[in-house]
Design a protein around this motif. Structure first.
Motif, PDB file in Angstrom:
ATOM      1  N   ALA A 199     -63.792 -31.200 -20.054  1.00 52.38           N
ATOM      2  CA  ALA A 199     -64.971 -31.930 -20.551  1.00 52.38           C
ATOM      3  C   ALA A 199     -64.690 -32.703 -21.845  1.00 52.38           C
ATOM      4  O   ALA A 199     -65.159 -33.829 -21.997  1.00 52.38           O
ATOM      5  CB  ALA A 199     -66.160 -30.991 -20.740  1.00 52.38           C
ATOM      6  N   ARG A 223     -55.336 -26.019 -23.954  1.00 48.65           N
ATOM      7  CA  ARG A 223     -55.245 -24.748 -24.689  1.00 48.65           C
ATOM      8  C   ARG A 223     -56.616 -24.100 -24.848  1.00 48.65           C
ATOM      9  O   ARG A 223     -56.737 -22.879 -24.847  1.00 48.65           O
ATOM     10  CB  ARG A 223     -54.608 -24.967 -26.073  1.00 48.65           C
ATOM     11  CG  ARG A 223     -53.089 -25.155 -26.021  1.00 48.65           C
ATOM     12  CD  ARG A 223     -52.453 -24.981 -27.402  1.00 48.65           C
ATOM     13  NE  ARG A 223     -52.919 -25.951 -28.381  1.00 48.65           N
ATOM     14  CZ  ARG A 223     -52.379 -27.163 -28.579  1.00 48.65           C
ATOM     15  NH1 ARG A 223     -51.326 -27.549 -27.869  1.00 48.65           N
ATOM     16  NH2 ARG A 223     -52.874 -27.971 -29.493  1.00 48.65           N
ATOM     17  N   ARG A 262     -72.767 -20.290 -24.011  1.00 43.46           N
ATOM     18  CA  ARG A 262     -71.502 -20.255 -23.271  1.00 43.46           C
ATOM     19  C   ARG A 262     -70.433 -21.120 -23.943  1.00 43.46           C
ATOM     20  O   ARG A 262     -69.300 -20.697 -24.132  1.00 43.46           O
ATOM     21  CB  ARG A 262     -71.746 -20.739 -21.839  1.00 43.46           C
ATOM     22  CG  ARG A 262     -70.511 -20.618 -20.960  1.00 43.46           C
ATOM     23  CD  ARG A 262     -70.727 -21.234 -19.594  1.00 43.46           C
ATOM     24  NE  ARG A 262     -71.908 -20.670 -18.915  1.00 43.46           N
ATOM     25  CZ  ARG A 262     -72.233 -20.940 -17.651  1.00 43.46           C
ATOM     26  NH1 ARG A 262     -71.461 -21.747 -16.935  1.00 43.46           N
ATOM     27  NH2 ARG A 262     -73.313 -20.424 -17.114  1.00 43.46           N
ATOM     28  N   TYR A 263     -70.825 -22.344 -24.324  1.00 44.39           N
ATOM     29  CA  TYR A 263     -69.815 -23.235 -24.881  1.00 44.39           C
ATOM     30  C   TYR A 263     -69.650 -23.064 -26.388  1.00 44.39           C
ATOM     31  O   TYR A 263     -68.592 -23.382 -26.933  1.00 44.39           O
ATOM     32  CB  TYR A 263     -70.079 -24.674 -24.440  1.00 44.39           C
ATOM     33  CG  TYR A 263     -69.912 -24.822 -22.937  1.00 44.39           C
ATOM     34  CD1 TYR A 263     -68.662 -24.617 -22.350  1.00 44.39           C
ATOM     35  CD2 TYR A 263     -70.988 -25.096 -22.105  1.00 44.39           C
ATOM     36  CE1 TYR A 263     -68.494 -24.708 -20.972  1.00 44.39           C
ATOM     37  CE2 TYR A 263     -70.829 -25.194 -20.722  1.00 44.39           C
ATOM     38  CZ  TYR A 263     -69.581 -24.994 -20.159  1.00 44.39           C
ATOM     39  OH  TYR A 263     -69.415 -25.076 -18.796  1.00 44.39           O
ATOM     40  N   ILE A 299     -65.936 -30.211 -31.074  1.00 45.53           N
ATOM     41  CA  ILE A 299     -65.860 -30.897 -29.768  1.00 45.53           C
ATOM     42  C   ILE A 299     -65.768 -29.854 -28.646  1.00 45.53           C
ATOM     43  O   ILE A 299     -66.428 -29.977 -27.613  1.00 45.53           O
ATOM     44  CB  ILE A 299     -64.635 -31.843 -29.709  1.00 45.53           C
ATOM     45  CG1 ILE A 299     -64.773 -32.974 -30.733  1.00 45.53           C
ATOM     46  CG2 ILE A 299     -64.427 -32.382 -28.295  1.00 45.53           C
ATOM     47  CD1 ILE A 299     -65.469 -34.206 -30.285  1.00 45.53           C
ATOM     48  N   ALA A 300     -64.959 -28.805 -28.848  1.00 40.90           N
ATOM     49  CA  ALA A 300     -64.817 -27.770 -27.813  1.00 40.90           C
ATOM     50  C   ALA A 300     -66.162 -27.115 -27.520  1.00 40.90           C
ATOM     51  O   ALA A 300     -66.470 -26.771 -26.382  1.00 40.90           O
ATOM     52  CB  ALA A 300     -63.801 -26.721 -28.254  1.00 40.90           C
ATOM     53  N   ARG A 303     -69.331 -20.161 -27.631  1.00 40.46           N
ATOM     54  CA  ARG A 303     -68.266 -19.140 -27.632  1.00 40.46           C
ATOM     55  C   ARG A 303     -66.889 -19.787 -27.481  1.00 40.46           C
ATOM     56  O   ARG A 303     -65.903 -19.305 -28.039  1.00 40.46           O
ATOM     57  CB  ARG A 303     -68.493 -18.118 -26.509  1.00 40.46           C
ATOM     58  CG  ARG A 303     -69.581 -17.098 -26.827  1.00 40.46           C
ATOM     59  CD  ARG A 303     -69.516 -15.897 -25.892  1.00 40.46           C
ATOM     60  NE  ARG A 303     -69.724 -16.250 -24.503  1.00 40.46           N
ATOM     61  CZ  ARG A 303     -70.925 -16.320 -23.893  1.00 40.46           C
ATOM     62  NH1 ARG A 303     -72.016 -16.031 -24.571  1.00 40.46           N
ATOM     63  NH2 ARG A 303     -71.009 -16.649 -22.622  1.00 40.46           N
ATOM     64  N   VAL A 304     -66.830 -20.878 -26.710  1.00 38.42           N
ATOM     65  CA  VAL A 304     -65.546 -21.585 -26.559  1.00 38.42           C
ATOM     66  C   VAL A 304     -65.114 -22.154 -27.918  1.00 38.42           C
ATOM     67  O   VAL A 304     -63.966 -21.992 -28.340  1.00 38.42           O
ATOM     68  CB  VAL A 304     -65.665 -22.711 -25.497  1.00 38.42           C
ATOM     69  CG1 VAL A 304     -64.381 -23.536 -25.452  1.00 38.42           C
ATOM     70  CG2 VAL A 304     -65.973 -22.126 -24.124  1.00 38.42           C
ATOM     71  N   ARG A 356     -57.092 -18.885 -31.420  1.00 42.53           N
ATOM     72  CA  ARG A 356     -56.585 -18.249 -30.198  1.00 42.53           C
ATOM     73  C   ARG A 356     -56.251 -19.263 -29.125  1.00 42.53           C
ATOM     74  O   ARG A 356     -55.716 -18.909 -28.096  1.00 42.53           O
ATOM     75  CB  ARG A 356     -57.621 -17.251 -29.662  1.00 42.53           C
ATOM     76  CG  ARG A 356     -57.775 -16.038 -30.535  1.00 42.53           C
ATOM     77  CD  ARG A 356     -58.757 -15.065 -29.888  1.00 42.53           C
ATOM     78  NE  ARG A 356     -59.265 -14.118 -30.846  1.00 42.53           N
ATOM     79  CZ  ARG A 356     -60.557 -13.849 -31.027  1.00 42.53           C
ATOM     80  NH1 ARG A 356     -61.466 -14.481 -30.294  1.00 42.53           N
ATOM     81  NH2 ARG A 356     -60.951 -12.978 -31.906  1.00 42.53           N
ATOM     82  N   SER A 357     -56.658 -20.526 -29.328  1.00 40.18           N
ATOM     83  CA  SER A 357     -56.307 -21.520 -28.296  1.00 40.18           C
ATOM     84  C   SER A 357     -55.044 -22.251 -28.711  1.00 40.18           C
ATOM     85  O   SER A 357     -54.633 -22.202 -29.866  1.00 40.18           O
ATOM     86  CB  SER A 357     -57.443 -22.515 -28.094  1.00 40.18           C
ATOM     87  OG  SER A 357     -57.415 -23.518 -29.080  1.00 40.18           O
ATOM     88  N   PRO A 412     -68.727 -29.955 -23.623  1.00 34.82           N
ATOM     89  CA  PRO A 412     -69.157 -29.529 -22.281  1.00 34.82           C
ATOM     90  C   PRO A 412     -70.660 -29.719 -22.049  1.00 34.82           C
ATOM     91  O   PRO A 412     -71.091 -29.945 -20.916  1.00 34.82           O
ATOM     92  CB  PRO A 412     -68.781 -28.042 -22.235  1.00 34.82           C
ATOM     93  CG  PRO A 412     -67.623 -27.929 -23.178  1.00 34.82           C
ATOM     94  CD  PRO A 412     -67.975 -28.871 -24.308  1.00 34.82           C
ATOM     95  N   ALA A 425     -63.835 -19.369 -30.097  1.00 35.24           N
ATOM     96  CA  ALA A 425     -62.476 -18.940 -29.749  1.00 35.24           C
ATOM     97  C   ALA A 425     -61.444 -19.899 -30.342  1.00 35.24           C
ATOM     98  O   ALA A 425     -60.394 -19.479 -30.841  1.00 35.24           O
ATOM     99  CB  ALA A 425     -62.318 -18.860 -28.234  1.00 35.24           C
ATOM    100  N   VAL A 426     -61.755 -21.191 -30.311  1.00 29.05           N
ATOM    101  CA  VAL A 426     -60.840 -22.186 -30.887  1.00 29.05           C
ATOM    102  C   VAL A 426     -60.691 -21.938 -32.398  1.00 29.05           C
ATOM    103  O   VAL A 426     -59.588 -21.984 -32.946  1.00 29.05           O
ATOM    104  CB  VAL A 426     -61.354 -23.624 -30.626  1.00 29.05           C
ATOM    105  CG1 VAL A 426     -60.501 -24.642 -31.366  1.00 29.05           C
ATOM    106  CG2 VAL A 426     -61.359 -23.914 -29.132  1.00 29.05           C
ATOM    107  N   ALA A 431     -57.584 -20.403 -23.570  1.00 26.80           N
ATOM    108  CA  ALA A 431     -58.206 -19.353 -24.398  1.00 26.80           C
ATOM    109  C   ALA A 431     -59.416 -18.761 -23.688  1.00 26.80           C
ATOM    110  O   ALA A 431     -59.638 -17.540 -23.725  1.00 26.80           O
ATOM    111  CB  ALA A 431     -58.621 -19.926 -25.755  1.00 26.80           C
TER     112      ALA A 431
END
Lengths: 157, 157
Positions: B124, B147, A144-145, A120-121, A147-148, A156-157, A125, A151-152, B151
């Motif tokens: 989002a 979170r 871009r997203y 979902i992360a 990478r989000v 790290r989140s 977006p 990271a999750v 991050a």
């Protein structure tokens, strides 16, 4: 409805008799698509898998005409379309979870990570920007997203 | 339209004469709301600021009736509503950027971070889950995705 009649070579009244409205037709199309044996890409890296999934989503949302955008629009008028859309997406997230499980085995993601939150992360977006905000598509939106999501996955989140 | 007529004590034909359709009425309401002096919360921590913003979004999307959900639905029928919705959200993201700038000054976020990406990563998924997927609201949805934004701000994505 007209496009379906044309493609299947039947009269449009036959299509309307079978489905009555666009929401019902779209709901049945989605149910059929859910049976389709979709598998997430397996590139060997979680980040690249997420990028590849996001590119599929961007393609589905920017093609003309976009069936996905039509379905989202229909979901606000038709409970059947809303239900079908949710089932379809949940099914896709469940199938895509294997990409996160592979990442855990490779040590790219922490053991107890929730795969759905990662997915979902990474993808929400894209839907938000292209369907709700109707933003112009930035060149790097898939990366871009993704990478989000990456990271999750690392916790790290 | 009926609710606006009732609240303002005029006949509904007066409301229809002024706006013609719900999309136009909602677009003008949003334009008025955009002038409203909204500021993001300033809790002293980026994570808590993002949680507080997300809670405002969850509240707006789950109240009954939800004007925000009505606007999103109208945006698929009315280009005026779609345009107003995008302007409203872009304005809110521009105003909320100060929360990320404060985080940079406190050393909680990397210098060259794109504030909009942080805010989109955090918010989002809330719109996606509640408006597009129509998921049940997990208890921790505001925190979970705040979170994710946190991050991103640290440059880890």
């Amino acid at each position: 409805m007209d496009a379906v009649a044309a493609r299947s070579g039947v009269h449009r009244t036959t299509v309307y008799r079978r489905w009555r409205d666009t929401g019902g037709l779209l709901a049945d199309s989605l149910d059929a698509a859910r049976e389709h044996p979709w598998e997430p890409p397996d590139t060997g890296s979680l980040l690249d898998d997420l990028v590849a999934i996001n590119r599929q989503i961007v393609a589905a949302l920017t093609e003309e005409p976009s069936i996905t955008r039509a379905l989202v629009a229909a979901s606000f008028r038709s409970p059947a379309a809303a239900h079908a859309l949710r089932s379809f997406w949940e099914n896709r997230y469940a199938r895509a979870a294997v990409a996160v499980e592979r990442a855990v085995r490779r040590g790219e993601a922490v053991e107890d990570i929730d795969a759905r939150t990662v997915l979902i992360a990474s993808s929400a977006p894209i839907f938000y920007e292209l369907v709700l905000m109707r933003s112009p598509v930035p060149e790097d939106i898939a990366e871009r997203y993704a990478r989000v999501g990456g990271a999750v996955a690392t916790g790290r989140s």
